[in-house]
Design an enzyme around this catalytic site. Structure first.
Site, short mmCIF file in Angstrom:
data_model
loop_
_atom_site.label_atom_id
_atom_site.label_comp_id
_atom_site.label_asym_id
_atom_site.label_seq_id
_atom_site.Cartn_x
_atom_site.Cartn_y
_atom_site.Cartn_z
N CYS A 79 56.87 -3.63 -11.95
CA CYS A 79 57.01 -3.52 -10.49
C CYS A 79 58.20 -4.37 -10.00
O CYS A 79 59.34 -4.01 -10.21
CB CYS A 79 55.70 -3.90 -9.80
SG CYS A 79 55.57 -3.22 -8.13
N HIS A 167 51.50 -0.65 -12.22
CA HIS A 167 50.79 -1.79 -12.81
C HIS A 167 49.86 -1.31 -13.94
O HIS A 167 48.77 -0.80 -13.68
CB HIS A 167 49.97 -2.52 -11.74
CG HIS A 167 50.80 -3.28 -10.77
ND1 HIS A 167 51.19 -4.59 -10.98
CD2 HIS A 167 51.35 -2.91 -9.59
CE1 HIS A 167 51.93 -5.00 -9.96
NE2 HIS A 167 52.05 -4.00 -9.11
N GLU A 169 48.20 -3.12 -15.94
CA GLU A 169 47.12 -4.08 -16.20
C GLU A 169 45.85 -3.78 -15.43
O GLU A 169 44.77 -4.29 -15.77
CB GLU A 169 47.60 -5.51 -15.88
CG GLU A 169 47.88 -5.79 -14.41
CD GLU A 169 49.28 -5.42 -13.96
OE1 GLU A 169 49.72 -5.94 -12.92
OE2 GLU A 169 49.94 -4.61 -14.65
#
Length: 509
Positions: A79, A167, A169
C-alpha cells in the site's frame, strides 16, 4: 543465525498483523519504525515496507531512501510502501477519484510471477487507500490490476522488488497468505524454523549464557505472560530464580491460594505474600481510577522490594514483557496517548538497581501461549482470560471496601464458573463482574430491598485493541442473574453490558 524479515513501519494499523502472518509461516520477523531502521545484517533475508495513513505526496510524510535498499535484498512495498517505491523512482502517485476501501478483485494477474504464483484470477483482496499509483517507472512492470486500480501490483525488472496496493495480511484478502509465503519463503529463501520448540531451545541457551550463576527475582501475577517467563527462566537457571506472588486483596475469589499451589506444583521457587490489609487500607476512601492505579502500583513496588531484599545478591529482575509492549515503546508516533495508566509496574528496576531480563520480548500473545504449551504448562492455565493488573479495584466503581470486594468476588466467581460449566468460557476473550455504585429497589421474600447492582461484562476479541460484547445466550444470562441474586448477600439486581470497544473500553475504569 535466525533468518529474519525486517518490517519497516510507517504507522499502519495493520503492521503488527503483517508480522503475525509471517510468524504463522514459522519465519521470524521484526518491526522497526522507519526512522530507526537497524543495520542490515546477514540474518535479514528480505524487507517489507508497511502501509501508512499518510500520503507520500505530503512534505512531512514518513520516508526512507528506497533506492538505497532496492536490488540488495528482496523488497515488498504494501500500500503506502508500494506508493513510496513508485513515487521515489519516477512514478506518479495522486489522490484517487475512486478511493478504494474494502473488498476488490484482481481481475488481471500475472500468475507466472514469483510473487503471485498459486493465486487465482479474480482473487479477492482488501484495499485501504486514498492515494493511488497512476503511472509506474519504465523499469517497473505491471503484474496485477483491479477494476478500479490499474497499478494494483508491480515488479521492478531485473530485481526482487515488488509493490502491491492491497493488504495481503488481512483475512479479507483470501489468498494473502499465498502471496506472503511466496515472498518470504520462495523469494527471500527464509527457512521455516521459527517454532515454539526452537524458541525455547535458543532462549534457554541465551539465558544461561547471559545469567550464568546470577540470581533473578520475578513477580508472578497469575497471568500467562509472567508464568511462561518464569518457566523459561526456571528451565535455564533453576533455583536461582526467586518468584514472588503478592496477594493485594483484589484478586478473584480463592485465586491466591489456588494459583500459588499450582505454581509450586510446576516446580517454581515461589513465595506467596499476603498483603491484603496493606493494599485495602491504602485504598480506603479513594474513588478516582487513576489514583487507585497509582496506589496499587506504588504499594506493589514497596512490597516486592521488601521481599526481594530478603534474597541476597540478586542482580536481575525478570519481567513478562511481550513484543507488542516493545513495539509500542518505539512506535512511529511514540507511545500511544494514555487512556489509562498501564498496569505494568515501571519503577522497580530503578528502585532496586537491577538489570532486566525479558525472555518473551520477541513474542506475540498467541506465541506465548504456544510456547507455554510446549513447556508443558497446563492448558487450562494458558487459556485463562486476561485479568487487569489492578485487579478488582477497577471493577469496583467508586470507593473500595472489604464488603464490596467480598460481594464482587462472590458474584464474579458465579459468573466465571458458570461460563466454564456451560462450555462458554473459551468462546469469550475476557469476562468479569463489575460492582456499580448505585442501589436499586427490589422485592425479596415479600419485603422491599434497597441493595447493590452487579454488571456482567464479557467480550470477544483477538488482542484487546478492539472488542465486541459477547452474545451470550439469554437463558444463560438469566441463570447467572438468578444465581447471583439468590447466593450473594447484598445484590438484588444484575445487568449485562452490551457496549463494544470502541467507543467503550473493556474495563469500566
Amino acid at each position: 543465525m535466525q533468518d529474519t524479515i525486517l518490517i519497516v513501519d510507517f504507522g499502519s494499523q495493520y503492521t503488527q498483523l503483517i508480522a503475525r502472518r509471517i510468524r504463522e509461516l514459522n519465519v521470524y520477523c521484526e518491526i522497526h519504525p522507519f526512522h530507526k531502521i537497524p543495520v542490515i545484517t546477514d540474518e535479514i533475508k528480505g524487507i517489507i515496507l508497511s502501509g501508512s495513513p499518510a500520503s507520500v505526496r505530503e512534505e512531512k510524510s514518513p520516508q526512507i531512501n528506497t533506492k538505497g535498499i532496492m536490488g540488495k535484498l528482496p523488497l515488498l512495498g504494501v500500500c503506502y510502501g508500494a506508493q513510496l517505491l513508485a513515487h521515489q523512482n519516477g512514478g506518479e502517485v495522486k489522490a484517487s477519484n475512486n478511493r478504494e476501501y474494502g473488498r476488490s478483485n484482481l481481475n488481471e494477474i500475472s500468475l507466472d510471477n514469483d510473487l503471485l504464483k498459486g493465486m487465482t484470477k479474480g482473487s479477492q483482496v482488501w484495499m485501504s487507500h486514498a492515494d493511488t499509483i497512476f503511472s509506474i517507472p519504465d523499469n517497473f512492470e505491471l503484474i496485477g490490476s483491479t477494476n478500479d486500480v490499474k497499478m494494483a501490483a508491480f515488479k521492478v525488472k531485473g530485481e526482487d522488488t515488488y509493490g502491491i496496493q492491497f493488504h495481503p495480511e488481512v483475512t479479507h484478502s483470501t489468498e494473502g497468505k499465498i502471496l506472503l509465503q511466496n515472498f518470504v519463503v520462495n523469494i527471500c529463501k527464509c527457512k521455516q524454523d521459527w517454532t515454539p520448540a526452537s524458541f525455547i531451545e535458543s532462549t534457554i541457551e541465551h539465558l544461561q549464557a547471559t545469567l550464568g550463576n546470577d540470581k533473578v527475582v520475578l513477580g508472578l501475577s497469575g497471568g500467562v505472560d509472567s508464568t511462561v517467563a518464569a518457566m523459561l527462566l526456571h528451565k535455564a537457571i533453576g533455583k536461582n530464580l526467586y518468584c514472588i506472588f503478592v496477594d493485594n486483596g483484589l484478586l478473584r475469589k480463592d485465586e491466591f491460594e489456588t494459583v500459588l499451589d499450582s505454581y509450586k506444583h510446576q516446580g517454581l521457587n515461589v513465595v506467596g505474600v499476603n498483603a491484603k490489609d496493606r493494599f485495602l487500607n491504602a485504598l480506603e476512601g479513594v474513588s478516582d481510577p487513576e489514583t487507585k492505579r497509582k496506589i496499587i502500583g506504588g504499594n506493589f513496588i514497596d512490597v516486592f522490594d521488601e521481599e526481594a531484599h530478603k534474597v541476597k545478591d540478586v542482580k536481575w529482575l525478570g519481567q513478562g514483557t511481550i513484543y507488542p509492549d516493545v513495539i509500542e515503546s518505539v512506535s512511529v508516533n511514540g507511545p500511544s496517548a494514555t487512556i489509562k495508566s498501564h498496569h505494568n509496574v515501571g519503577g522497580l528496576p530503578e528502585k532496586m538497581h537491577l538489570k532486566i531480563v525479558e525472555p518473551l520480548k520477541s513474542l506475540f500473545k498467541d506465541e506465548v501461549r504456544r510456547v507455554g504449551g510446549e513447556l508443558g504448562i497446563d492448558k487450562s492455565f494458558l487459556d485463562r482470560h486476561p485479568f487487569p493488573g489492578p485487579g478488582l479495584a477497577i471493577r469496583i466503581i467508586g470507593e473500595i471496601t472489604k464488603e464490596r470486594v467480598r460481594i464482587l468476588q462472590e458474584a464474579d466467581a458465579i459468573f466465571i464458573n458458570g461460563l466454564k460449566e456451560h462450555n462458554l468460557y473459551n468462546s469469550v476473550w475476557q469476562a468479569g463482574a463489575i460492582f456499580l455504585p448505585v442501589q436499586a429497589v427490589g422485592v425479596m421474600g415479600d419485603e422491599r430491598t434497597y441493595e447493590n447492582v452487579i454488571c456482567l461484562r464479557a467480550v470477544t476479541s483477538t488482542d484487546g485493541m478492539t472488542a465486541d460484547f459477547s452474545h451470550l445466550p439469554h437463558e444463560f444470562l438469566a441463570r447467572m442473574s438468578n444465581d447471583i441474586i439468590n447466593k450473594v448477600k447484598g445484590i438484588n439486581r444484575v445487568v449485562y453490558d452490551i457496549s463494544s470497544k470502541p467507543p467503550a473500553t473493556i474495563e469500566w475504569e
